[in-house]
Design a protein around this motif. Sequence first.
Motif, PDB file in Angstrom:
ATOM      1  N   ASP A   1     -10.082  -0.488  -7.630  1.00  0.00           N
ATOM      2  CA  ASP A   1     -10.437  -1.530  -6.665  1.00  0.00           C
ATOM      3  C   ASP A   1     -11.356  -0.920  -5.621  1.00  0.00           C
ATOM      4  OD1 ASP A   1      -9.370  -3.787  -7.571  1.00  0.00           O
ATOM      5  OD2 ASP A   1      -7.576  -3.750  -6.315  1.00  0.00           O
TER       6      ASP A   1
ATOM      7  N   ARG B   1       2.173   1.777  -3.385  1.00  0.00           N
ATOM      8  CA  ARG B   1       1.087   2.299  -4.225  1.00  0.00           C
ATOM      9  C   ARG B   1       0.898   3.787  -4.005  1.00  0.00           C
ATOM     10  NH1 ARG B   1      -3.887  -1.960  -4.157  1.00  0.00           N
ATOM     11  NH2 ARG B   1      -3.184  -3.203  -5.880  1.00  0.00           N
TER      12      ARG B   1
ATOM     13  N   GLN C   1       0.836  -1.205   0.000  1.00  0.00           N
ATOM     14  CA  GLN C   1       0.000   0.000   0.000  1.00  0.00           C
ATOM     15  C   GLN C   1       0.870   1.253   0.000  1.00  0.00           C
ATOM     16  OE1 GLN C   1      -2.527  -0.598   3.334  1.00  0.00           O
ATOM     17  NE2 GLN C   1      -3.903  -1.937   2.223  1.00  0.00           N
TER      18      GLN C   1
ATOM     19  N   HIS D   1      -3.014   0.788 -10.377  1.00  0.00           N
ATOM     20  CA  HIS D   1      -4.049   1.013  -9.360  1.00  0.00           C
ATOM     21  C   HIS D   1      -4.864   2.229  -9.793  1.00  0.00           C
ATOM     22  CE1 HIS D   1      -5.728   1.201  -5.373  1.00  0.00           C
ATOM     23  NE2 HIS D   1      -5.345   2.446  -5.260  1.00  0.00           N
TER      24      HIS D   1
ATOM     25  N   THR E   1       1.484   1.527 -11.002  1.00  0.00           N
ATOM     26  CA  THR E   1       1.025   0.416 -10.167  1.00  0.00           C
ATOM     27  C   THR E   1      -0.180  -0.294 -10.762  1.00  0.00           C
ATOM     28  OG1 THR E   1      -0.409   1.897  -8.966  1.00  0.00           O
ATOM     29  CG2 THR E   1       1.742   1.522  -8.008  1.00  0.00           C
TER      30      THR E   1
ATOM     31  N   ASP F   1      -0.318   6.262 -10.172  1.00  0.00           N
ATOM     32  CA  ASP F   1      -1.273   5.183 -10.440  1.00  0.00           C
ATOM     33  C   ASP F   1      -0.946   4.424 -11.710  1.00  0.00           C
ATOM     34  OD1 ASP F   1      -2.751   5.660  -8.193  1.00  0.00           O
ATOM     35  OD2 ASP F   1      -3.906   7.236  -9.167  1.00  0.00           O
TER      36      ASP F   1
END
Length: 434
Positions: free
Chosen positions: A106, A57, A54, A67, A65, A62
């Motif tokens: 997510d 991240r 985390q 993410h 990653t 972003d």
Amino acid sequence: MTTLQLFYYIVLGICLQIALFSLVAMFHHIRSYRFLQKRMAGLDAEPAAEPVLQDIRRILPDALTGHAPLWKGLRTFKVVRKVFEDPAKLVCSFYLEATDGSPLPDYKPGQFLTFQLTVRDLASGGPKDIVRCYSLSDAPGNPYYRVSIKRTLPPPGKPDVPPGLSSNYFHDNVHIGNMLTVKAPSGHFFLEPGDSPVVLIAGGIGITPMLSMLNAIIKTASHREVWLFYGVRNSFDHAMKAHFEVLASVHSNFRLHVCYSDPRPEDKLGTDYQHKGRVDVALLRQTLSFQIHDFYICGPRPMMENLVPALEEWGVPDQHIRYESFGPASITRASRKAAPVADLSPSPQPQISVTFAKSGKTLAWDGRDDTLLDFAERHGIAVDSGCRAGGCGSCQTRIKSGEVAYIQAPDFDAEPGTCLMCVSRPKNNLTVEA
Ligand SMILES: Cc1cc2nc3c(=O)[nH]c(=O)nc-3n(C[C@H](O)[C@H](O)[C@H](O)COP(=O)(O)OP(=O)(O)OC[C@H]3O[C@@H](n4cnc5c(N)ncnc54)[C@H](O)[C@@H]3O)c2cc1C
Ligand code: FES
């Protein structure tokens, strides 16, 4: 290949190696830092991999990653699949893909999506904008979002009660290829990471956030012990039966306990369901081993009103009981009775007045209503609403003067200077913009 090209390739290779080494070094640096932090806090433990990831991240953009960030406002999704989940065909899952093609953020298992819909108003026959929340019902990390929606019908013997607007709209009017406008996943009811045993308790359509939590645990191949107590009437409205049974037969850490309150003659005890009756604390006490469990509960109001205080009475600490209601629900928790009586008491408090500035009405707060939203509606003052449970932000209203008290912690983070009328009451003389 020319000498110049070869040179470029060598330089590119060196750059990639440097980037890789920097990443690994940063990873170790964060790891040691967290380890030291824990040592200083007196926790002599190896740091878990998840928080480190985390941290990485948070530091990396972003794009690096993979993410995706949560979007702001509304985003358009296309319905790509529609599946009925129970023999009664009352619960239907909708699979959604973003039309802009960019990756989906997510979410935490247990969170929900907020939909903005234009439906047909039953009274006027004209269009009506409404907002409704639906829990994400699958594990995060898929290229789609899934919600599973139960058709809301008038209660038996009350044909005059109109059917639910949004759920029936989904069932009857939302088909594969249709577009929907959706707010980003949100909500404070979600599975806490860790390895403590988890007890998921669902009544009826309250199964949806539990499904997401269960699927998430199974998907990560975690050995975390997970119990599911799922209460339905009988096999007719038993949703996702095959899915749960397969998971229970394959994963020894998952224990399935289905309760039928009104089994049909053909329903087999021990095969279709494990217990006759409703999920209650007596069943939990006789089934669960004597250790600390994390309880997650979602179901109809009477079930929650019964179970939450009963778990507290059983001695389950406050922080190990989490619950969500799919509508207005105020559950009295023994551990949270400290709220000042003047703030929350429904008893008459004629000294408090509520002014609705736009509507030009000043009314006495007589304590007959649970919330400011109910109070406004009873007096014919129009206020937008959606979830009526502090989750969607539709009823956010500016406070001009005075203060409110919340009857339950809202999921939606209201802007400063505003209140969520569906979960608040006046604390003193109040003027709101509505
Ligand atoms: C965080 C959250 C997550 C949720 N997740 C899910 C989920 O995963 N799946 C799911 O199915 N639902 C979920 N819900 C519930 C969902 O948001 C809706 O509340 C539900 O679908 C009913 O909405 P509706 O528009 O169909 O009914 P509404 O039109 O809002 O009506 C609600 C009820 O009131 C009755 N009613 C309407 N008008 C009257 C009247 N005049 N007099 C008396 N009764 C009346 C209706 O018959 C119905 O039973 C969730 C809610 C929240 C807050
Ligand atoms: S109606 Fe959804 S937050 Fe109030």
